[in-house]
Enzyme design. Structure first.
Site, mmCIF file in Angstrom:
data_model
loop_
_atom_site.group_PDB
_atom_site.id
_atom_site.type_symbol
_atom_site.label_atom_id
_atom_site.label_comp_id
_atom_site.label_asym_id
_atom_site.label_seq_id
_atom_site.Cartn_x
_atom_site.Cartn_y
_atom_site.Cartn_z
ATOM 1 C CB VAL A 44 -0.933 0.033 1.226
ATOM 2 C CG1 VAL A 44 -1.873 1.235 1.139
ATOM 3 C CG2 VAL A 44 -1.736 -1.257 1.335
ATOM 4 C CB CYS A 127 -0.392 0.757 -9.656
ATOM 5 S SG CYS A 127 -0.515 2.480 -9.103
ATOM 6 N N GLY A 231 -9.077 -7.651 -2.135
ATOM 7 C CA GLY A 231 -10.263 -6.832 -2.330
ATOM 8 C C GLY A 231 -11.336 -7.071 -1.293
#
Length: 346
Positions: A44, A127, A231
């Protein structure tokens, strides 16, 4: 995080009470190494630095990924890239994620990254940030599976460190091609594939497609290639639910870990049929304080205080008096000042 001694610590060997509830798959294996937990910290940007990774690792994350590192910057000896790849002594295993669009650059970057002895080196193919995509990296690689495969082949040829990839379901809803991109990576030598169940066009909006993740796991399982899903793992229950739904060997947790590194201990406890309790404000304050001290050791006091503001907002979310403390935190410029605010959480 469980409060009593029987449940407060992660079980690093996966020997908790009862049968694991992860779809019967047991502990995940990456390139022959068994990991102690199927719950991983995702890469992240702006969050998964050495300090935060070490906290997540101590609380039971099976593997933690660095923020994505530019291959071009790495081979040009940019000092900032070295900082991104630093790790705490407490973090005995981690993975480095690279991004780029040129096979020769990624190969050279792998050689440099391998010197840090990561468990794996991951190629970012997901990304969605425009700046990254315009350079041909990140999600742009989803539009060119052949190039993706060429890059992976160059990376695997540059080092014995296992190479993995992180992809999305496709560029947009009209070009869902995760099976094709995953196979291109696997045929080129990738040891594992992580699928974020969203398209590039979705960004981080909408609901992650876990049906696609399970379909990919079914396709790659006969080849002996582990698939990790990413997710909507926002809490321990959802993380376990995704794992138990079948097929995947691991679940990557991103936003669910922000301000809540306890999610790894909690998800592992659920997976092992052990009880846990939510962390008390005092426990949260202690963890935040430890996190800040480690950040200062890596970044220096000024940078750590600036960077920790976003972490403090996450740690203090939902706590009594949190709003007032957050207003004070945005003006903090010293460790002493910040530690006083953190202590007020308890």
């Amino acid at each position: 995080m469980p409060a009593d001694s029987s449940s407060s610590n992660p079980d690093p060997k996966g020997e908790g009470e009862g049968k694991p509830q992860g779809g019967g798959l047991g502990l995940p294996v990456l390139a022959g190494l068994t990991l102690p937990s199927p719950f991983f910290l995702a890469p992240v940007a702006g969050y998964s630095d050495a300090a935060f990774r070490s906290i997540c690792f101590e609380l039971g994350a099976g593997l933690c990924y660095t923020e994505m590192v530019s291959a071009e910057a790495l081979i040009r000896n940019n000092g900032k890239t070295e900082i991104l790849m630093e790790r705490s002594e407490a973090e005995t295993r981690y993975a480095i994620q690279l991004f780029g669009a040129k096979p020769e650059s990624l190969a050279k970057a792998v050689e440099k990254a391998a010197a840090h002895k990561p468990l794996a080196i991951d190629l970012n193919c997901g990304c969605p940030v425009p700046k990254i995509v315009k350079s041909g990296a990140g999600s742009a690689l989803l539009r060119d599976p052949k190039l993706l495969g060429t890059i992976v082949k160059a990376m695997t040829g540059a080092s014995s460190v296992p190479v993995t990839v992180k992809i999305r379901t496709g560029w947009d809803e009209t070009s869902i091609n995760y099976l094709e991109t995953a196979m291109a990576a696997v045929e080129a030598g990738a040891s594992a594939v992580t699928l974020h169940g969203r398209t590039r066009a979705q960004g981080y909006a909408g609901k992650a497609d876990w049906e696609a993740i399970r379909a990919l796991a079914a396709a790659l399982s006969p080849l002996g290639i582990p698939v990790y899903g990413s997710g909507d793992a926002f809490d321990a229950q959802s993380a376990l639910g995704h794992l138990a739904s079948g097929g995947v060997q691991g679940v990557m947790i991103a936003r669910g870990a922000m301000g809540n590194p306890y999610i790894f201990a909690q998800a592992l406890a659920l997976w092992q049929n052990r009880p846990y309790q939510e962390p008390s404000p005092r426990e949260i304050a202690q963890t935040a304080s430890r996190h800040l001290r480690r950040a200062a050791a890596f970044m220096g006091e000024d940078t750590a205080c600036r960077e920790f503001r976003k972490h403090f907002c996450a740690y203090s979310k939902g706590l009594p008096g949190g709003s007032e403390l957050r207003n004070r935190a945005v003006r903090c410029s010293s460790l002493a000042e910040f530690q006083a605010i953190i202590a007020a959480l308890a």
